[in-house]
Design a protein around this motif. Structure first.
Motif, PDB file in Angstrom:
ATOM      1  N   LYS A 134       2.314   5.906  -5.760  1.00  8.57           N
ATOM      2  CA  LYS A 134       2.614   5.479  -4.386  1.00  8.57           C
ATOM      3  C   LYS A 134       2.539   6.680  -3.484  1.00  8.57           C
ATOM      4  O   LYS A 134       3.095   7.729  -3.765  1.00  8.57           O
ATOM      5  CB  LYS A 134       3.999   4.849  -4.330  1.00  8.57           C
ATOM      6  CG  LYS A 134       4.424   4.411  -2.944  1.00  8.57           C
ATOM      7  CD  LYS A 134       5.835   3.843  -2.978  1.00  8.57           C
ATOM      8  CE  LYS A 134       6.313   3.438  -1.595  1.00  8.57           C
ATOM      9  NZ  LYS A 134       7.687   2.918  -1.628  1.00  8.57           N
ATOM     10  N   THR A 135       1.877   6.534  -2.379  1.00  5.47           N
ATOM     11  CA  THR A 135       1.757   7.599  -1.379  1.00  5.47           C
ATOM     12  C   THR A 135       2.276   7.078  -0.047  1.00  5.47           C
ATOM     13  O   THR A 135       1.916   5.978   0.376  1.00  5.47           O
ATOM     14  CB  THR A 135       0.298   8.055  -1.241  1.00  5.47           C
ATOM     15  OG1 THR A 135      -0.173   8.487  -2.513  1.00  5.47           O
ATOM     16  CG2 THR A 135       0.197   9.184  -0.241  1.00  5.47           C
ATOM     17  N   VAL A 136       3.138   7.887   0.604  1.00  6.43           N
ATOM     18  CA  VAL A 136       3.785   7.466   1.849  1.00  6.43           C
ATOM     19  C   VAL A 136       3.515   8.500   2.928  1.00  6.43           C
ATOM     20  O   VAL A 136       3.559   9.706   2.679  1.00  6.43           O
ATOM     21  CB  VAL A 136       5.306   7.304   1.646  1.00  6.43           C
ATOM     22  CG1 VAL A 136       5.983   6.949   2.973  1.00  6.43           C
ATOM     23  CG2 VAL A 136       5.603   6.245   0.598  1.00  6.43           C
ATOM     24  N   THR A 137       3.268   8.034   4.128  1.00  9.10           N
ATOM     25  CA  THR A 137       3.121   8.898   5.287  1.00  9.10           C
ATOM     26  C   THR A 137       3.711   8.186   6.491  1.00  9.10           C
ATOM     27  O   THR A 137       3.812   6.946   6.517  1.00  9.10           O
ATOM     28  CB  THR A 137       1.645   9.240   5.546  1.00  9.10           C
ATOM     29  OG1 THR A 137       1.569  10.167   6.625  1.00  9.10           O
ATOM     30  CG2 THR A 137       0.845   7.996   5.914  1.00  9.10           C
ATOM     31  N   SER A 138       4.159   8.948   7.504  1.00  6.21           N
ATOM     32  CA  SER A 138       4.842   8.332   8.643  1.00  6.21           C
ATOM     33  C   SER A 138       4.566   9.108   9.914  1.00  6.21           C
ATOM     34  O   SER A 138       4.135  10.267   9.889  1.00  6.21           O
ATOM     35  CB  SER A 138       6.351   8.255   8.390  1.00  6.21           C
ATOM     36  OG  SER A 138       6.903   9.548   8.290  1.00  6.21           O
ATOM     37  N   PRO A 169      -3.031  10.486   2.714  1.00  2.00           N
ATOM     38  CA  PRO A 169      -3.640   9.584   3.694  1.00  2.00           C
ATOM     39  C   PRO A 169      -3.397  10.099   5.109  1.00  2.00           C
ATOM     40  O   PRO A 169      -2.461  10.858   5.374  1.00  2.00           O
ATOM     41  CB  PRO A 169      -2.934   8.260   3.441  1.00  2.00           C
ATOM     42  CG  PRO A 169      -1.627   8.626   2.837  1.00  2.00           C
ATOM     43  CD  PRO A 169      -1.882   9.869   2.024  1.00  2.00           C
ATOM     44  N   ASP A 170      -4.227   9.695   6.021  1.00  2.00           N
ATOM     45  CA  ASP A 170      -4.017  10.033   7.426  1.00  2.00           C
ATOM     46  C   ASP A 170      -2.722   9.401   7.928  1.00  2.00           C
ATOM     47  O   ASP A 170      -2.357   8.279   7.552  1.00  2.00           O
ATOM     48  CB  ASP A 170      -5.198   9.543   8.270  1.00  2.00           C
ATOM     49  CG  ASP A 170      -6.477  10.306   7.965  1.00  2.00           C
ATOM     50  OD1 ASP A 170      -6.382  11.460   7.502  1.00  2.00           O
ATOM     51  OD2 ASP A 170      -7.571   9.736   8.169  1.00  2.00           O
ATOM     52  N   HIS A 204      -6.054  -3.347  -1.515  1.00  2.00           N
ATOM     53  CA  HIS A 204      -4.682  -2.847  -1.597  1.00  2.00           C
ATOM     54  C   HIS A 204      -4.346  -2.152  -0.271  1.00  2.00           C
ATOM     55  O   HIS A 204      -4.247  -0.927  -0.200  1.00  2.00           O
ATOM     56  CB  HIS A 204      -4.511  -1.883  -2.770  1.00  2.00           C
ATOM     57  CG  HIS A 204      -4.699  -2.505  -4.103  1.00  2.00           C
ATOM     58  ND1 HIS A 204      -5.949  -2.688  -4.681  1.00  2.00           N
ATOM     59  CD2 HIS A 204      -3.793  -3.024  -4.979  1.00  2.00           C
ATOM     60  CE1 HIS A 204      -5.816  -3.253  -5.857  1.00  2.00           C
ATOM     61  NE2 HIS A 204      -4.510  -3.475  -6.058  1.00  2.00           N
ATOM     62  N   PRO A 205      -4.182  -2.927   0.799  1.00  2.00           N
ATOM     63  CA  PRO A 205      -3.911  -2.312   2.108  1.00  2.00           C
ATOM     64  C   PRO A 205      -2.511  -1.698   2.124  1.00  2.00           C
ATOM     65  O   PRO A 205      -1.621  -2.072   1.342  1.00  2.00           O
ATOM     66  CB  PRO A 205      -4.021  -3.491   3.075  1.00  2.00           C
ATOM     67  CG  PRO A 205      -3.655  -4.678   2.256  1.00  2.00           C
ATOM     68  CD  PRO A 205      -4.177  -4.396   0.868  1.00  2.00           C
ATOM     69  N   PRO A 206      -2.264  -0.774   3.015  1.00  2.00           N
ATOM     70  CA  PRO A 206      -0.924  -0.169   3.107  1.00  2.00           C
ATOM     71  C   PRO A 206       0.091  -1.150   3.697  1.00  2.00           C
ATOM     72  O   PRO A 206      -0.269  -2.099   4.409  1.00  2.00           O
ATOM     73  CB  PRO A 206      -1.144   1.023   4.027  1.00  2.00           C
ATOM     74  CG  PRO A 206      -2.284   0.619   4.894  1.00  2.00           C
ATOM     75  CD  PRO A 206      -3.187  -0.205   4.013  1.00  2.00           C
ATOM     76  N   THR A 207       1.358  -0.890   3.396  1.00  2.00           N
ATOM     77  CA  THR A 207       2.464  -1.658   3.986  1.00  2.00           C
ATOM     78  C   THR A 207       3.116  -0.796   5.062  1.00  2.00           C
ATOM     79  O   THR A 207       3.566   0.321   4.792  1.00  2.00           O
ATOM     80  CB  THR A 207       3.493  -2.041   2.927  1.00  2.00           C
ATOM     81  OG1 THR A 207       2.854  -2.830   1.920  1.00  2.00           O
ATOM     82  CG2 THR A 207       4.632  -2.835   3.544  1.00  2.00           C
TER      83      THR A 207
END
Length: 544
Positions: free
Chosen positions: A211-215, A128-129, A159-162
């Protein structure tokens, strides 16, 4: 309002635009992106050809195809046909760069159409961006509220991101708008936050369970007054009077400290001695106490007090000396220095230690002074002892002379010519002491008679009747003698009469007016008197 009527009104407003009759048309984005296994919502609207609006019913079929006449089932229709809205969500998307087009089919009517002219392409993103972090609008000052924003794209609105913040500095609120989720972090700024990184993390939960995480990370910049100011020194070793001292002042501040000022504390006075983060000075004396003061655009702060341990080599004081008593020698040595010195005794190049005949003790006095006392039996030929003192700054020694035995005052050293004088002096002192005792006793007896001054006491013999006391001068006073006792018998002459009486002589000490005098004619002991004691009881009264 039907599509034909909308087109009619639009053409009426734009008379010069050359409007034609309505045709079948669908409005979708050329492409959309989503994550593998996730969903994506495609916004969609359509227009019908003139004459087909009447057949448009809610129950008409709505389909999406990858290829002609092969509909897909993994969709959720979210629009309203009667409002010409064909928005649809594509679920569990796994294929990349696939074109899809919309078809409407109303059974029992002529409204059946494939909108293949305008397909939508759905692509798959590997990651994800990254979320977009919005910093504060103005410079942040310590103690003021700070607001940070973070926006993350929502590929699947079901299913929006948290969105989370690390560290969690304050209150976190989250809001979803269309295809974007926005989170706002609010906290009070502190100097402890300056330079720290804050991370905004968006976590995407795939319906399939992945699960995909970006920061995105942001470094905080907080403006604050100087803090944790410290003053330290580095002396030129050893630290002694006249030596140098390098001072350094450090402080934490944002913006950085713009002004450093150094001060010396001297008693009750504070003296400015220089500026700059580093300063080299000369040491004055033992009172070397310093601190620095720093300043920036947001305030000032004073450092801790820095005190240097001033060092001075030991110095043996003039009060150090030795004395001799018979065969024993006693010495005291005083030494002052910083740090407090040590003391040792040396005799003939050897260190003197405590033993049966040698006693050594030390006492710490005020002002970094040490006293060492030595008592020892003097060996033959002893003339001096050496006192040695040392500390970290240096050492010194001093030889203390021991008096010769012949020079000490003692009784055994008296000559034969001096002994008679000493004996005569002792006898004279004993005589004076005896005479003083006798005079005191005589004075006490005279006081008991309570006779007036200048009086002469006369008495008749006991066989001549009542005796009387007669005073020759002063106010006449008479007294009857009730009892007169003479332990040695009758006397011919009055007691105390005559110049030969044993008195204290003319001019003797008197007891005041009306008191018994010890001068000429005072009560005395006549020549040949057998007894000098008179017992009597006297009653006194004034003459009427």
């Amino acid at each position: 309002m039907t599509g034909s009527w909308r087109l009619f009104l639009l053409c009426s407003l734009l008379l010069d635009a050359g409007c034609n009759a309505a045709e079948f048309e669908v409005l979708v984005p050329a492409s959309v992106m989503t994550l593998s296994g996730s969903c994506v919502t495609v916004p969609c609207s359509f227009i019908l050809r003139d004459g087909f609006d009447a057949w448009l019913k809610p129950e008409c079929g709505k389909y999406w195809y990858k290829i002609l006449y092969q509909p897909i089932s993994s969709t959720t229709f979210r629009g309203d046909l009667t409002a010409y809205n064909c928005t649809t969500t594509f679920n569990n998307v796994h294929e990349d760069n696939v074109q899809y087009y919309f078809r409407i089919q109303c059974d029992g009517s002529g409204l059946k159409y494939h909108f293949y002219e305008n397909p939508v392409t759905i692509g798959i993103k590997g990651l994800p961006d990254a979320p977009r972090l919005t910093p504060p609008k103005e410079p942040v000052v310590e103690g003021t509220p700070v607001e940070l924003g973070c926006s993350a794209p929502s590929y699947c609105d079901t299913h929006p991101p948290t969105v989370t913040w690390t560290p969690a500095l304050g209150l976190n609120t989250q809001l979803q708008q269309n295809d974007t989720v926005t989170s706002t972090l609010t906290f009070n700024a502190s100097h402890l936050h300056h330079g720290n990184n804050v991370s905004c993390t968006a976590a995407y939960y795939i319906p399939s369970g992945n699960k995909t995480v970006t920061s995105t990370r942001y470094q905080l910049s907080i403006s604050y007054a100087p803090r944790n100011t410290s003053a330290v020194g580095s002396p030129c070793l050893p630290a002694r009077e006249g030596g140098c001292l390098n001072l350094t002042c450090t402080s934490h501040a944002n913006p950085a400290v713009s002004e450093f000022t150094w001060y010396r504390i001297h008693g009750e006075h504070i003296l400015k001695i220089g500026t700059g983060s580093s300063l080299s000075i000369q040491l004055w004396n033992a009172n070397n106490v310093f601190f620095c003061e720093v300043r920036n655009d947001f305030g000032t702060e004073k450092s801790n007090v820095y005190k240097i341990d001033f060092q001075t080599p030991p110095r043996i004081l003039p009060s150090s000396s030795c004395s001799r008593i018979a065969a024993w020698v006693r010495c005291s040595c005083y030494s002052v220095g910083r740090p407090s010195p040590s003391l040792e005794w040396w005799l003939d190049g050897k260190l003197v230690l405590g033993s049966e005949d040698v006693s050594v003790s030390q006492v710490n006095l005020e002002n970094a002074t040490l006293r060492s006392s030595l008592t020892m039996r003097a060996p033959a030929g002893l003339t001096a002892l050496t006192c040695h003192s040392s500390n970290a700054a240096g050492n010194t020694s001093q030889e203390l002379p021991v008096p010769h035995l012949d020079t000490q005052p003692n009784l055994t050293g008296l000559t034969s010519e001096q002994l008679p004088w000493i004996a005569a002096t002792a006898v004279l002192a004993a005589c004076l002491l005896f005479a003083t005792v006798c005079a005191v006793r005589a004075w006490k007896m005279a006081t008991r008679t309570r006779l007036g001054s200048d009086g002469l006491l006369n008495k008749a013999p006991p066989n001549q009747g009542n005796s009387k006391v007669f005073f020759k001068s002063g106010e006449d006073i008479y007294a009857n003698i009730d009892t007169l006792m003479n332990t040695v018998g009758p006397r011919r002459d009055p007691v105390g009469a005559g110049e030969e009486a044993a008195g204290l002589g003319e001019g003797a000490v008197g007891l005041g007016e009306g008191a018994v005098g010890l001068g000429e004619g005072a009560v005395g002991l006549g020549e040949g008197a057998d007894c000098d004691v008179l017992y009597t009881t006297v009653k006194w009264k004034k003459k009427s």
